[in-house]
Design a protein around this motif. Structure first.
Motif, short mmCIF file in Angstrom:
data_model
loop_
_atom_site.label_atom_id
_atom_site.label_comp_id
_atom_site.label_asym_id
_atom_site.label_seq_id
_atom_site.Cartn_x
_atom_site.Cartn_y
_atom_site.Cartn_z
N LEU A 252 -8.44 18.72 170.52
CA LEU A 252 -9.03 19.91 169.93
C LEU A 252 -9.83 20.69 170.97
CD1 LEU A 252 -9.70 21.68 167.49
CD2 LEU A 252 -11.65 20.18 167.04
N VAL A 312 -8.59 28.06 163.03
CA VAL A 312 -7.59 27.40 162.19
C VAL A 312 -7.38 25.96 162.64
CG1 VAL A 312 -5.14 27.37 161.59
CG2 VAL A 312 -6.43 29.51 161.46
N PHE A 313 -7.22 25.76 163.94
CA PHE A 313 -7.03 24.41 164.43
C PHE A 313 -8.27 23.55 164.22
CE2 PHE A 313 -3.62 26.48 166.88
CZ PHE A 313 -2.58 25.60 166.62
N LEU A 315 -10.36 23.85 161.66
CA LEU A 315 -10.37 23.47 160.25
C LEU A 315 -9.33 22.39 159.95
CD1 LEU A 315 -10.78 26.99 158.58
CD2 LEU A 315 -12.52 25.22 158.91
N VAL A 316 -8.18 22.47 160.62
CA VAL A 316 -7.17 21.42 160.44
C VAL A 316 -7.71 20.07 160.91
CG1 VAL A 316 -4.92 20.62 161.24
CG2 VAL A 316 -5.22 23.00 160.55
N TYR A 317 -8.42 20.09 162.02
CA TYR A 317 -9.01 18.85 162.53
C TYR A 317 -10.05 18.29 161.56
CZ TYR A 317 -12.16 15.91 165.23
OH TYR A 317 -12.97 14.88 165.65
N ARG A 319 -10.27 18.76 158.33
CA ARG A 319 -9.61 18.26 157.13
C ARG A 319 -8.93 16.92 157.40
NH1 ARG A 319 -5.39 21.69 153.30
NH2 ARG A 319 -5.19 20.09 151.67
N ALA A 320 -8.30 16.78 158.57
CA ALA A 320 -7.66 15.52 158.90
C ALA A 320 -8.70 14.40 159.02
CB ALA A 320 -6.88 15.66 160.20
N GLN A 321 -9.87 14.71 159.58
CA GLN A 321 -10.92 13.71 159.70
C GLN A 321 -11.44 13.29 158.33
OE1 GLN A 321 -10.28 12.68 162.91
NE2 GLN A 321 -12.47 12.31 162.95
N ARG A 322 -11.56 14.22 157.39
CA ARG A 322 -12.00 13.89 156.05
C ARG A 322 -10.99 13.00 155.34
NH1 ARG A 322 -14.53 19.57 153.66
NH2 ARG A 322 -16.40 19.63 155.00
N LYS A 323 -9.72 13.32 155.47
CA LYS A 323 -8.70 12.49 154.85
C LYS A 323 -8.71 11.08 155.42
CE LYS A 323 -5.35 16.00 153.42
NZ LYS A 323 -3.95 16.48 153.56
#
Length: 327
Positions: A252, A312-313, A315-317, A319-323
């Motif tokens: 990132l 955008v990237f 936010l994707v990171y 969200r992936a960390q939360r999942k």
């Protein structure tokens, strides 16, 4: 008429002698409040950080958005009376013939640099994790490209890749290979700046990934070796999975840095020849400051596209960390 008086709640407690005594009522519990002086101290510590974020992040971002939504000229930029045009500057950018090549160059430059920087940095981190003699000294030498100013690194690569007197073409000549026009050929200019940027970015990946390797217990490798796992199996089954959190933040940060690379490309090729190495970062500068009639609005619009891509990237990171945390 009986007058009753409510007595305080007293409980009988037997002492050591066995006689019943009356215990005093419990004292009321008062909620402790933070002293006002501590609250002011907390705000005093937060004030410099908040001021820094507002002055150097929030305000420049606001000004860049305002530039992209108005028709600024040199006169209106000074006087501040530029008319509001909405998304007209963005429409101008999208309709520009240079948009598609600049987008392609930005994607290729970012993707190739990101993949090779991470791969080389990971390989070096695993290599130095063996703790052999001179390991610390060699790691320190690999940090030199990261510590040098970008103008020095870019100027050095410009000299090394010079078509006439560069050391790279001299080495190719000894191998019987003709000279390559690294910086003046549209076929090689983008490759040249990619090579230079990879060389600069590898030390960062090496440092972060090497730190991540230090947190992996050696007992896992010893147990895998006792089970007969090969070196590749130990890397693929232990090292790589346990490095995923560190790898994610490394990629990132590398992505955000590579998207905004300007110094190296501008010093080496200035985005040329024939815009063959122009990215969004250099194109934004050319629009805003590289012409006799500057286009502040379209230049700011291109810069905002880079900000949106990085956001955008990011936010994707997140969200992936939360999942990953929930799983």
């Amino acid at each position: 008429m009986n007058h009753t008086r409510q007595l305080p709640d007293r409980r009988s407690v037997r002492g050591r002698s066995g006689a019943a005594t009356v215990a005093p009522p419990p004292a009321p519990v008062r909620e402790r409040r933070r002293p006002v002086s501590r609250q002011w101290a907390a705000w005093a510590f937060l004030a410099p950080v908040a001021l820094y974020l507002v002055l150097f992040y929030a305000y420049p971002l606001y000004r860049n958005i305002d530039l992209s939504l108005r028709h600024y000229t040199v006169r209106s930029f000074v006087q501040g009376d530029a008319p509001f045009t909405g998304l007209e500057n963005y429409r101008t950018v999208f309709d520009d013939p240079a948009f598609a090549p600049a987008l392609l160059h930005t994607v290729v430059f970012t993707a190739v640099c990101l993949v090779l920087q991470y791969a080389i940095g990971l390989a070096l981190a695993v290599f130095f994790n063996q703790h052999f003699r001179l390991s610390a000294s060699l790691r320190a030498l690999f940090l030199v490209p990261w510590l040098l100013p970008l103008i020095v690194s870019a100027s050095t690569w410009s000299w090394m890749l010079n078509s006439d007197s560069g050391i790279v073409n001299a080495a190719l000549h000894t191998l019987g290979i003709g000279p390559v026009h690294w910086l003046t050929s549209p076929s090689w200019s983008l490759t040249s700046v990619i090579i230079a940027n990879i060389w600069i970015g590898v030390p960062f990946n090496l440092v972060v990934l090497y730190s991540g390797l230090q947190s992996i217990p050696q007992s896992l490798y010893e147990a895998a070796a006792l089970d007969g796992a090969s070196a590749w199996q130990r890397f693929w089954r232990i090292t790589f999975p346990l490095l995923r959190p560190v790898s994610a933040i490394t990629l990132l940060l590398g992505l955000v840095y590579t998207l905004k690379v300007f110094d190296i490309i501008w010093i080496m090729t200035k985005g040329g020849p024939a815009d063959s190495s122009t990215t969004f970062a250099t194109w934004s500068y050319q629009l805003g400051f590289g012409n006799l009639v500057p286009a502040f609005g379209p230049g700011a619009a291109v810069g905002n596209l880079l900000v949106v891509a990085a956001l955008v990237f990011g936010l994707v990171y997140v969200r992936a960390q939360r999942k990953q945390a929930l799983s």
